[in-house]
Write a protein that holds these residues in place. Structure first.
Motif, PDB file in Angstrom:
ATOM      1  N   CYS A   1     -41.416  10.567  58.631  1.00 15.90           N
ATOM      2  CA  CYS A   1     -41.915  10.149  57.321  1.00 15.90           C
ATOM      3  C   CYS A   1     -41.982  11.297  56.324  1.00 15.90           C
ATOM      4  CB  CYS A   1     -43.301   9.520  57.452  1.00 15.90           C
ATOM      5  SG  CYS A   1     -43.324   7.915  58.292  1.00 15.90           S
ATOM      6  N   LYS A   2     -41.936  12.523  56.798  1.00 16.98           N
ATOM      7  CA  LYS A   2     -42.055  13.673  55.900  1.00 16.98           C
ATOM      8  C   LYS A   2     -40.914  13.671  54.885  1.00 16.98           C
ATOM      9  CE  LYS A   2     -42.686  18.682  55.849  1.00 16.98           C
ATOM     10  NZ  LYS A   2     -42.770  19.928  56.664  1.00 16.98           N
ATOM     11  N   GLY A   3     -41.268  13.711  53.612  1.00 12.14           N
ATOM     12  CA  GLY A   3     -40.263  13.719  52.555  1.00 12.14           C
ATOM     13  C   GLY A   3     -39.694  12.359  52.210  1.00 12.14           C
ATOM     14  N   ILE A   4     -40.137  11.313  52.899  1.00 13.04           N
ATOM     15  CA  ILE A   4     -39.649   9.952  52.652  1.00 13.04           C
ATOM     16  C   ILE A   4     -40.497   9.299  51.566  1.00 13.04           C
ATOM     17  CG2 ILE A   4     -39.462   7.640  53.652  1.00 13.04           C
ATOM     18  CD1 ILE A   4     -37.229   9.407  54.557  1.00 13.04           C
ATOM     19  N   THR A   5     -39.846   8.612  50.634  1.00 13.91           N
ATOM     20  CA  THR A   5     -40.578   7.950  49.554  1.00 13.91           C
ATOM     21  C   THR A   5     -40.497   6.429  49.621  1.00 13.91           C
ATOM     22  OG1 THR A   5     -38.632   8.094  48.109  1.00 13.91           O
ATOM     23  CG2 THR A   5     -40.223   9.911  47.986  1.00 13.91           C
ATOM     24  N   ASN A   6     -39.690   5.913  50.555  1.00 10.72           N
ATOM     25  CA  ASN A   6     -39.558   4.462  50.680  1.00 10.72           C
ATOM     26  C   ASN A   6     -39.235   4.121  52.140  1.00 10.72           C
ATOM     27  OD1 ASN A   6     -38.105   1.708  50.571  1.00 10.72           O
ATOM     28  ND2 ASN A   6     -38.893   1.931  48.488  1.00 10.72           N
ATOM     29  N   PRO A   7     -39.859   3.076  52.695  1.00  9.05           N
ATOM     30  CA  PRO A   7     -39.551   2.706  54.085  1.00  9.05           C
ATOM     31  C   PRO A   7     -38.067   2.482  54.342  1.00  9.05           C
ATOM     32  CG  PRO A   7     -41.493   1.535  53.321  1.00  9.05           C
ATOM     33  CD  PRO A   7     -40.938   2.245  52.129  1.00  9.05           C
ATOM     34  N   LEU A   8     -37.328   1.988  53.344  1.00  9.07           N
ATOM     35  CA  LEU A   8     -35.898   1.782  53.532  1.00  9.07           C
ATOM     36  C   LEU A   8     -35.174   3.117  53.699  1.00  9.07           C
ATOM     37  CD1 LEU A   8     -33.606  -0.284  53.684  1.00  9.07           C
ATOM     38  CD2 LEU A   8     -33.373  -0.092  51.197  1.00  9.07           C
ATOM     39  N   SER A   9     -35.630   4.151  53.006  1.00 11.45           N
ATOM     40  CA  SER A   9     -35.037   5.478  53.167  1.00 11.45           C
ATOM     41  C   SER A   9     -35.271   6.009  54.580  1.00 11.45           C
ATOM     42  CB  SER A   9     -35.629   6.447  52.138  1.00 11.45           C
ATOM     43  OG  SER A   9     -35.415   5.984  50.820  1.00 11.45           O
ATOM     44  N   TYR A  10     -36.440   5.717  55.134  1.00 13.11           N
ATOM     45  CA  TYR A  10     -36.725   6.081  56.526  1.00 13.11           C
ATOM     46  C   TYR A  10     -35.707   5.427  57.448  1.00 13.11           C
ATOM     47  CZ  TYR A  10     -39.493   6.384  60.902  1.00 13.11           C
ATOM     48  OH  TYR A  10     -39.920   6.621  62.192  1.00 13.11           O
ATOM     49  N   TYR A  11     -35.518   4.130  57.263  1.00 16.80           N
ATOM     50  CA  TYR A  11     -34.591   3.377  58.122  1.00 16.80           C
ATOM     51  C   TYR A  11     -33.162   3.939  58.010  1.00 16.80           C
ATOM     52  CZ  TYR A  11     -32.083  -0.651  60.074  1.00 16.80           C
ATOM     53  OH  TYR A  11     -31.272  -1.462  60.827  1.00 16.80           O
ATOM     54  N   ASN A  12     -32.731   4.225  56.800  1.00 20.96           N
ATOM     55  CA  ASN A  12     -31.383   4.767  56.617  1.00 20.96           C
ATOM     56  C   ASN A  12     -31.241   6.138  57.272  1.00 20.96           C
ATOM     57  OD1 ASN A  12     -30.502   2.548  55.160  1.00 20.96           O
ATOM     58  ND2 ASN A  12     -30.963   3.428  53.168  1.00 20.96           N
ATOM     59  N   ARG A  13     -32.275   6.965  57.166  1.00 18.58           N
ATOM     60  CA  ARG A  13     -32.213   8.289  57.807  1.00 18.58           C
ATOM     61  C   ARG A  13     -32.087   8.143  59.305  1.00 18.58           C
ATOM     62  NH1 ARG A  13     -36.873  12.754  56.744  1.00 18.58           N
ATOM     63  NH2 ARG A  13     -35.827  12.786  54.693  1.00 18.58           N
ATOM     64  N   LYS A  14     -32.888   7.259  59.876  1.00 17.06           N
ATOM     65  CA  LYS A  14     -32.816   7.047  61.336  1.00 17.06           C
ATOM     66  C   LYS A  14     -31.477   6.455  61.770  1.00 17.06           C
ATOM     67  CE  LYS A  14     -36.049   7.389  63.885  1.00 17.06           C
ATOM     68  NZ  LYS A  14     -36.506   8.499  64.760  1.00 17.06           N
ATOM     69  N   MET A  15     -30.922   5.580  60.941  1.00 19.97           N
ATOM     70  CA  MET A  15     -29.647   4.961  61.284  1.00 19.97           C
ATOM     71  C   MET A  15     -28.506   5.955  61.211  1.00 19.97           C
ATOM     72  SD  MET A  15     -29.935   1.770  62.166  1.00 19.97           S
ATOM     73  CE  MET A  15     -28.370   0.960  61.845  1.00 19.97           C
ATOM     74  N   ARG A  16     -28.657   7.008  60.423  1.00 23.56           N
ATOM     75  CA  ARG A  16     -27.600   8.041  60.344  1.00 23.56           C
ATOM     76  C   ARG A  16     -27.661   9.009  61.512  1.00 23.56           C
ATOM     77  NH1 ARG A  16     -28.571   7.716  54.600  1.00 23.56           N
ATOM     78  NH2 ARG A  16     -30.237   9.249  54.804  1.00 23.56           N
ATOM     79  N   GLU A  17     -28.792   9.027  62.186  1.00 26.17           N
ATOM     80  CA  GLU A  17     -28.918   9.936  63.322  1.00 26.17           C
ATOM     81  C   GLU A  17     -28.039   9.495  64.480  1.00 26.17           C
ATOM     82  OE1 GLU A  17     -33.020   9.968  64.338  1.00 26.17           O
ATOM     83  OE2 GLU A  17     -33.636  11.166  62.587  1.00 26.17           O
TER      84      GLU A  17
END
Length: 433
Positions: free
Chosen positions: A416-432
């Motif tokens: 969650c650090k540096g994340i401003t929207n739950p969708l951005s969290y999901y996209n970051r995890k999906m790129r991993e």
């Protein structure tokens, strides 16, 4: 003066063109030297690639659709590829292409389809762009001329715009009304509101509240509505025929394929670092979403399910790149038949609602309608393309709003650090990996 049919192909002038030159469906796939010469005569047109030049009526139909999709969706959109669409040299051929397009869609897909809506929107946008190419004097003259034909009475009652209002093409808030009349002309404005604006600058007040903007808006929306009505009439006539026209069915399929390019842009294509649309991966969800899926055991069930979970699940599944693309879409732009929404997204939302205590729909069944509204389908019981656009497809709530309005959901983890929207969290995890 440009031909009226170049702006309104459904005018008497446009119909006359079709009667005289557009009757032979057997030849619309044939190479047409007149179309090629007309396009090549337009100096603004890019001709470095032969593929940019329509060579037949069917090519012209598809180019219209490709322009609509590319302008809306392609970050590398090149206007010069389609410059010919905005010059009256092609007016006669464009009118015939318009009728071919509407007839093909009417026969194959009918009035309440994604394809029908796309054709109506296409026509509205192409009119806007053509008006922008005109000198101001010519623009005013053609708009007044068309409006005088579309609306024959001296005083326009707002009730005469019922079709536009019911289809949400215009809102009452867009209009200036007096005694039930829609005020469009400067003279009428001065007559009705002279006492109100006498301390102001009347001309400036007219331009602020009405001006040419409202006239053009009503004209464009009326032509769009008439386009939809024409498609509906074609569909009804085709339903009485023993066998639909095979040529038009083939064109309809080509149009649908061209429209599907938009889905590939936003839903199915791989765009480098962007996350493409794919089945939802619950393991990649942020903690706040996983907590929402477990159901809310206290107050705030409505807000969590309707305002928070519904936008997240729909965008994460259909259009995860919404914030990087920064382009507004409707659900059907990426889920044409709504099957993903109905078979994957809504069941997850309903399951979370059932896990609430008490189950959300047990005492508040109207929240199903509110869920539909947040997906952009208005305050209606069912998802129906006919109602899409009556409300906005809500984008996912930001982390800041979650913390403010639903603090019990916010339990950050290290991602969650540096994340401003739950969708951005999901996209970051999906790129991993």
């Amino acid at each position: 003066m440009i031909p009226m049919s170049f702006i309104n192909p459904l005018s008497d002038e446009g119909k006359q063109i079709v009667r005289e030159d557009g009757g032979d469906l057997d030849r619309i796939f044939d190479e047409n030297d007149d179309i090629i010469d007309a396009v090549n005569s337009i100096t603004a047109q890019e001709i470095s690639d032969d593929a940019y030049i329509p060579k037949s009526y069917v090519d012209l139909v598809i180019k219209r659709v490709e322009w609509y999709v590319d302008k809306k969706s392609d970050p590398k959109y090149n206007h010069k590829k389609y410059a010919f669409l905005f010059y009256p040299e092609i007016a006669k051929f464009d009118v015939i292409a318009f009728y071919i397009l509407c007839q093909a869609i009417g026969i194959k897909y009918g009035p309440n389809s994604r394809e029908s809506r796309a054709v109506s929107e296409l026509q509205g946008q192409i009119i806007e762009n053509r008006l922008e190419e005109l000198y101001e004097r010519d623009r005013l003259e053609i708009v007044d001329k068309i409006m005088n034909i579309l609306i024959v009475q001296d005083r326009i009652k707002w009730t005469s715009l019922a079709d536009l209002l019911s289809s949400k093409k215009i809102n009452l808030q867009d209009l200036v009304l007096k005694d039930g009349n829609v005020i469009l002309d400067r003279e009428d404005f001065m007559e009705y509101f002279k006492d109100v604006v006498k301390l102001q600058q009347p001309e400036r007040m007219y331009n602020v509240f009405i001006g040419n903007r409202i006239k053009e808006l009503i004209m464009i929306k009326m032509i769009m509505q008439n386009t939809e009505n024409y498609i509906k009439n074609v569909h009804e006539i085709a339903g009485r025929e023993v066998e639909p026209n095979a040529t038009l069915l083939k064109i309809a399929e080509e149009v649908a394929d061209a429209l599907s390019k938009e889905i590939r842009y936003y839903g199915g294509g791989d765009s480098g670092g962007e996350v493409k649309a794919s089945p939802l991966n619950i393991e990649k969800f942020p903690p706040c979403i996983r907590k929402s899926l477990d159901g809310i055991k206290s107050g705030g069930r409505n807000e969590v399910i309707v305002l928070f979970l519904t936008p997240f699940l729909s965008y994460a599944r259909l259009y995860p790149s919404v914030f990087s693309r920064n382009t507004t879409l409707k659900v059907s732009d990426v889920d044409a038949d709504l099957k993903i929404t109905q078979n994957e997204i809504l069941p997850m939302i309903y399951d979370a609602a059932d896990r609430c205590s008490p189950p959300l729909f047990d005492d508040q069944p109207q929240e199903k309608i509110n869920i539909n509204a947040k997906l952009g389908f208005g305050m209606n019981d069912n998802l129906n393309l006919q109602h899409e656009g009556e409300t906005t497809w809500y984008t996912p709530m930001s982390c800041e709003k979650v913390k403010l309005n639903m603090p019990n959901l916010c339990r950050p983890d290290k991602t969650c650090k540096g994340i401003t929207n739950p969708l951005s969290y999901y996209n970051r995890k999906m790129r991993e990996k």
